[in-house]
Motif scaffolding. Structure first.
Motif, PDB file in Angstrom:
ATOM      1  N   LYS B  45       0.880  -1.115  -0.226  1.00 57.39           N
ATOM      2  CA  LYS B  45      -0.022   0.105  -0.113  1.00 57.39           C
ATOM      3  C   LYS B  45       0.970   1.259  -0.030  1.00 57.39           C
ATOM      4  N   ALA B  47       0.500   4.172   1.365  1.00 56.04           N
ATOM      5  CA  ALA B  47       0.972   4.673   2.709  1.00 56.04           C
ATOM      6  C   ALA B  47       1.964   4.157   3.400  1.00 56.04           C
ATOM      7  N   HIS B  48       2.076   2.775   3.391  1.00 53.66           N
ATOM      8  CA  HIS B  48       3.042   2.201   4.054  1.00 53.66           C
ATOM      9  C   HIS B  48       4.526   2.204   3.329  1.00 53.66           C
ATOM     10  N   ARG B  50       5.408   4.579   1.671  1.00 51.73           N
ATOM     11  CA  ARG B  50       6.289   5.602   1.764  1.00 51.73           C
ATOM     12  C   ARG B  50       6.589   5.906   3.376  1.00 51.73           C
ATOM     13  N   LEU B  51       5.844   5.646   4.193  1.00 52.48           N
ATOM     14  CA  LEU B  51       6.051   5.705   5.798  1.00 52.48           C
ATOM     15  C   LEU B  51       7.396   4.819   5.994  1.00 52.48           C
ATOM     16  N   SER B 308       2.235   0.097  -4.753  1.00 50.67           N
ATOM     17  CA  SER B 308       1.754   1.573  -4.323  1.00 50.67           C
ATOM     18  C   SER B 308       1.345   2.512  -5.465  1.00 50.67           C
ATOM     19  N   ASP B 311      -2.225   1.807  -6.325  1.00 50.44           N
ATOM     20  CA  ASP B 311      -3.206   1.713  -4.993  1.00 50.44           C
ATOM     21  C   ASP B 311      -4.549   2.395  -5.170  1.00 50.44           C
ATOM     22  N   ASP B 313      -6.432   3.351  -3.225  1.00 50.73           N
ATOM     23  CA  ASP B 313      -6.696   4.442  -2.291  1.00 50.73           C
ATOM     24  C   ASP B 313      -6.266   5.760  -2.755  1.00 50.73           C
ATOM     25  N   VAL B 314      -5.363   5.763  -3.711  1.00 49.74           N
ATOM     26  CA  VAL B 314      -4.672   6.820  -4.335  1.00 49.74           C
ATOM     27  C   VAL B 314      -5.232   7.099  -5.920  1.00 49.74           C
TER      28      VAL B 314
END
Ligand code: HEM
Ligand code: FES
Lengths: 107, 391
Positions: B45, B47-48, B50-51, B308, B311, B313-314
């Motif tokens: 994902k 967000a993960h 990138r984190l 990602s 993804d 979500d994006v």
């Protein structure tokens, strides 16, 4: 919350509020400010978060650290005395109402 | 919290042939997952990934015990953190800035691009991947690094050798014998031309590193050049081939890109759609959690930026090549301290120089058989052939 005003290259002004402790770059990205990319996520490694401080505000903002100074050379637009990497400026209550101007392009 | 679920079904071959359906399913069902065939915890994902990349204190690149060490005969900047990493990276940065690219490199690159395009056979079919994408990327890199003496064939071979060696997680001797020979050849070349750069400083990466006020050690200069060789040919090559494929396969969209001269957007979409570097690894320094799963200290997580970049979500319709997207915050160049040092060069050479010049020279280029194009790769990915008709 700390307020920042972004002035795009075409003069459009957008005001956003961010939690104290966030960087100007993060506040811009979270609010979809187009003129700031922030591709390296704030590591001072891409210079795509370049902004110009408003001259009236410059004295309120802490000076550039060495890593910022060094990376500013990689900014796409002209670098002036007011140039900053916005990921290296943390929003504190003392910076409330800060005005930053955006370059024409970050690439 | 429990450990992340394990996946024992997905094979390495499957990931090499077509990882995208696998990643799509992982994003939906097991976004954080231990993949047994690769012995890594995959993060799929946006967000993960990138984190992890933005937190080097917790997720380190510093891992001297990877096959990269024998392959490059060095502990390179890609595998360092903190001040040591920054110092080596900044040593070559002056050569890669947008301003230096504009003032020094752009004109040379246009000439190179025109020259390589002009060499293509004007009639009939060509394999654009083999005949253009690889060689032009090799030449452009040789120039910016200041090692023009190397031939395109040498640059491409060294690059592939280094990549194969760095990926030799089975630790077989063969690939290291090959990288040993490549290292000898590269070192001999660097030794031979160093004097010239010292006598006549210029903007190339080699020259800038040698002539710095406080230069990094000579071995690290050589290691940096090798990282750039290993990491600066395949990606622009694969990006160019991917974008040309994406455009030719959809003539309506291509027409609109051409009308608006939206080459920058086409570039960004190409590297989003099929990220040339699909995955990176980071060593976990402390017990932590990602997405609600325990990630133990000592584990190696793989950020799958390929996933990602699609993804849900994006992105809407992330599986498709769609140049005109409302926004495109992809991670094809990574994030954090190891964000690609060559991003500016890649954007300019592929997006602003190659694409317009190529389609200007061959406005009627077509892809007669999209099915004939083969795609490969898990760590690095792109087409391995691109048979087009130029006219
Ligand atoms: C489309 C083209 C390219 C793509 C998609 C790409 C992608 C990437 C990615 C994802 C990383 C980060 C790896 C990680 O996080 O571990 C990286 C690092 C790097 N890239 Fe690129 N790259 C491209 C072109 C280039 C070029 C042309 C150069 C040559 C100058 C280059 C030089 C480097 C270097 C030196 C690093 C290591 C940076 C570090 O560890 O600090 N790249 N690249
Ligand atoms: S976000 Fe990359 S330098 Fe500021």
């Amino acid at each position: 919350m700390v307020q920042v005003h972004f002035v795009a290259h075409d003069g459009t002004r957008t005001s956003v509020e961010a939690e104290a402790g966030t960087s100007i770059m993060a506040a811009a990205v979270a609010n979809g400010i187009d003129g700031i990319v922030g591709e390296c996520g704030g590591a001072a490694m891409c210079a795509t978060c370049h902004v110009y401080l408003d001259p009236a505000d410059a004295a309120r903002v802490p000076d550039r650290a060495e890593i910022e100074e060094e990376m500013l050379d990689s900014a796409a637009a002209e670098v002036t005395g007011f140039s900053r990497l916005s990921c290296q400026i943390t929003l504190e209550p003392g910076l409330d109402g800060l005005v930053v101007h955006l370059p024409q392009s970050q690439h | 919290m429990p450990l992340a679920p394990s996946n024992a079904e997905v094979s390495f071959d499957q990931l090499t042939l077509d990882p995208y359906p696998v990643y799509r399913r992982m994003r939906a069902e097991t976004p954080v997952v231990r993949v047994e065939s690769v012995k890594r915890t995959f993060l799929t994902k946006a967000a993960h990934t990138r984190l992890v990349k933005d937190n080097p204190e917790l997720f380190s690149s510093n891992d001297p015990n990877t096959p990269m060490q024998p392959a490059f005969r060095a502990h390179t900047l890609m595998r360092k953190d903190g001040a040591a990493h920054r110092r080596e990276r900044m040593a070559m940065q002056p050569s890669f800035t947008p301003k230096v690219i504009k003032s020094n490199w752009a004109e040379k690159y246009e000439a190179i691009a025109k020259d390589y395009i002009a060499r293509l056979p004007q009639d009939g079919g060509v394999d654009l991947y083999r005949d253009l994408c690889g060689p032009v990327a090799a030449r452009i890199l040789a120039v910016i690094l200041g090692i023009e003496d190397a031939t395109d064939e040498q640059m491409m071979r060294w690059s592939q050798n280094l990549i194969d060696g760095a990926g030799n997680f089975a630790w077989r001797p063969g690939p290291f014998e090959v990288t040993d020979r490549a290292n000898d050849e590269m070192n001999a070349l660097f030794d031979r031309i160093a004097q010239r750069h010292l006598a006549d400083p210029g903007p190339s990466a080699f020259s800038v590193m040698l002539n710095a006020k406080d230069p990094i050690p000579r071995e690290q200069i050589y290691a940096n050049l090798k990282i750039a060789i290993g990491g600066g040919i395949n990606e622009p090559r694969d990006a160019l081939a991917t974008i040309v494929y994406g455009l030719l396969r959809d003539p309506g969209q291509f027409e609109e890109v051409r009308r608006q001269e939206a080459w920058d957007a086409a570039f960004e979409e190409g590297v989003r759609w099929v990220a040339p570097i699909q995955a990176s690894s980071r060593l976990v320094l402390e017990d932590c959690q990602i997405g609600g799963w325990d990630i133990p200290k000592g584990d190696t997580v793989m950020t799958i930026q390929a996933s990602s970049n699609r993804d849900e979500d994006v992105y809407e319709n992330g599986e498709d090549f769609i140049v005109f997207r409302p926004s495109n915050p992809h991670q094809a160049f990574g994030s954090g301290p190891h964000h690609c040092a060559g991003a500016n060069i890649a954007r300019r050479t592929v997006g602003q120089i190659m694409l317009p010049l190529l389609f200007d020279a061959f406005p009627r280029m077509s892809l007669p058989d999209a099915e004939a194009v083969q795609w490969r790769g898990f760590g690095f990915r792109g087409p391995i052939n691109l048979p087009v008709r130029l006219n």
